[in-house]
Scaffold this motif. Structure first.
Motif, short mmCIF file in Angstrom:
data_model
loop_
_atom_site.label_atom_id
_atom_site.label_comp_id
_atom_site.label_asym_id
_atom_site.label_seq_id
_atom_site.Cartn_x
_atom_site.Cartn_y
_atom_site.Cartn_z
N LEU A 117 30.53 29.44 31.93
CA LEU A 117 29.89 30.40 32.83
C LEU A 117 30.66 30.39 34.13
O LEU A 117 30.71 29.37 34.83
CB LEU A 117 28.42 30.04 33.07
N ILE A 118 31.30 31.51 34.45
CA ILE A 118 32.13 31.61 35.64
C ILE A 118 31.61 32.76 36.51
O ILE A 118 31.43 33.88 36.02
CB ILE A 118 33.60 31.86 35.27
N GLU A 119 31.38 32.47 37.77
CA GLU A 119 30.95 33.48 38.73
C GLU A 119 31.97 33.57 39.86
O GLU A 119 32.47 32.56 40.34
CB GLU A 119 29.57 33.13 39.30
N ASN A 120 32.27 34.79 40.27
CA ASN A 120 33.26 34.99 41.32
C ASN A 120 32.89 36.23 42.13
O ASN A 120 32.48 37.25 41.57
CB ASN A 120 34.66 35.16 40.72
N ARG A 121 33.03 36.15 43.43
CA ARG A 121 32.75 37.29 44.32
C ARG A 121 34.04 37.68 45.04
O ARG A 121 34.75 36.82 45.57
CB ARG A 121 31.66 36.95 45.32
N GLU A 122 34.30 38.97 45.02
CA GLU A 122 35.47 39.50 45.71
C GLU A 122 35.03 40.64 46.63
O GLU A 122 34.04 41.33 46.36
CB GLU A 122 36.51 40.02 44.71
N ASN A 123 35.78 40.81 47.69
CA ASN A 123 35.49 41.89 48.63
C ASN A 123 36.55 42.97 48.50
O ASN A 123 37.75 42.71 48.66
CB ASN A 123 35.45 41.37 50.07
N ASP A 124 36.09 44.17 48.15
CA ASP A 124 36.98 45.30 47.99
C ASP A 124 36.86 46.24 49.19
O ASP A 124 35.73 46.53 49.62
CB ASP A 124 36.64 46.05 46.70
N PRO A 125 37.96 46.73 49.74
CA PRO A 125 37.88 47.61 50.90
C PRO A 125 37.08 48.89 50.64
O PRO A 125 36.48 49.44 51.56
CB PRO A 125 39.35 47.94 51.20
N LEU A 126 37.04 49.33 49.38
CA LEU A 126 36.34 50.57 49.05
C LEU A 126 34.90 50.33 48.62
O LEU A 126 33.99 51.05 49.04
CB LEU A 126 37.11 51.31 47.97
N PHE A 127 34.67 49.29 47.78
CA PHE A 127 33.35 49.07 47.21
C PHE A 127 32.57 47.93 47.86
O PHE A 127 31.41 47.71 47.57
CB PHE A 127 33.46 48.79 45.71
N GLY A 128 33.20 47.17 48.72
CA GLY A 128 32.53 46.06 49.37
C GLY A 128 32.48 44.83 48.46
O GLY A 128 33.39 44.60 47.65
N ASP A 129 31.41 44.03 48.57
CA ASP A 129 31.29 42.81 47.76
C ASP A 129 31.02 43.16 46.30
O ASP A 129 30.09 43.93 45.99
CB ASP A 129 30.16 41.92 48.28
N MET A 130 31.81 42.56 45.40
CA MET A 130 31.64 42.76 43.96
C MET A 130 31.51 41.39 43.30
O MET A 130 32.33 40.49 43.55
CB MET A 130 32.83 43.51 43.37
N ASP A 131 30.50 41.22 42.47
CA ASP A 131 30.25 39.96 41.77
C ASP A 131 30.72 40.08 40.32
O ASP A 131 30.28 40.97 39.59
CB ASP A 131 28.77 39.60 41.80
N TYR A 132 31.60 39.17 39.93
CA TYR A 132 32.08 39.09 38.55
C TYR A 132 31.39 37.91 37.85
O TYR A 132 31.33 36.82 38.40
CB TYR A 132 33.59 38.89 38.50
#
Length: 199
Positions: A80-95
């Motif tokens: 189980l892997i969780e990762n959060r990234e910040n995209d300039p267009l969509f903002g915070d995205m959780d994978y």
């Protein structure tokens, strides 16, 4: 392959089943626990997985025959892997990436004691199970649909293994053990299904 004791079930060589004492009954089971560490340049995560390892029985039958049957793990998946990234267009995205399941081996085998020192044996196995892999992307925005993909693989098939075991007692504290097994390639079928959805 060459390990044999009167109170132990050796799944790796079915010929060792005849080493059990007469009028005895053996039950073997275990729990298996795994700890995995996943890391990236900016993320570390640890997952733990505990499950039943195996359950098997062994008993002597008529004459020089012994019988063993049970379920053994063949392969397993658990993460189980969780990762959060910040995209300039969509903002915070959780994978979210997750995987579970595995393939089990149900076997039934027998062994025959040809002489006092020489045994032969064979196992017939049925492999079955399924592996699930899920991927989710959450945009954390009520105006954007989240996505999810489900990947499942079902596996089934048959295999067999034969073995020979020779044990010669030389003295009170010395003995010779020799074992060999043969297992041809297995016939395994798989069926994969993919499902994607938005929510």
């Amino acid at each position: 392959v060459v390990y044999s004791e009167e109170n132990t079930i050796n799944f790796n060589n079915p010929a060792t089943y005849s080493s059990v004492k007469k009028k005895s009954f053996l039950l073997s089971t275990s729990l298996v626990s795994h700890s995995s560490i996943f890391s990236t340049t900016n993320l570390n995560q640890t997952t733990n997985n505990t499950q039943l390892g195996h359950i098997s029985v062994l008993m002597p039958l008529i004459s020089n025959f012994s019988l063993s049957t049970g379920i053994l793990p063949f392969s397993e998946v658990g993460y189980l892997i969780e990762n959060r990234e910040n995209d300039p267009l969509f903002g915070d995205m959780d994978y979210l990436y997750s995987g579970n399941g595995g393939v089990n081996n149900y076997y039934i085998g027998s062994s025959y004691k040809i002489t006092k020192d020489l045994n032969i044996g064979v196992n017939i196995s049925y492999l079955f199970g399924g592996i699930n892999r899920d991927r989710m992307l959450n945009f954390n925005d009520p105006d954007i649909f989240n996505t999810q993909s489900l990947d499942r693989t079902n596996i089934s098939g048959y295999s067999w293994k034969s073995g020979i075991f020779y044990k010669k007692q030389l003295s009170v504290d010395q003995e010779i053990n020799f074992g060999i097994t043969y297992a041809p390639s297995s016939s395994v079928q798989s069926k994969r299904s993919l499902l994607g959805n938005t929510y």
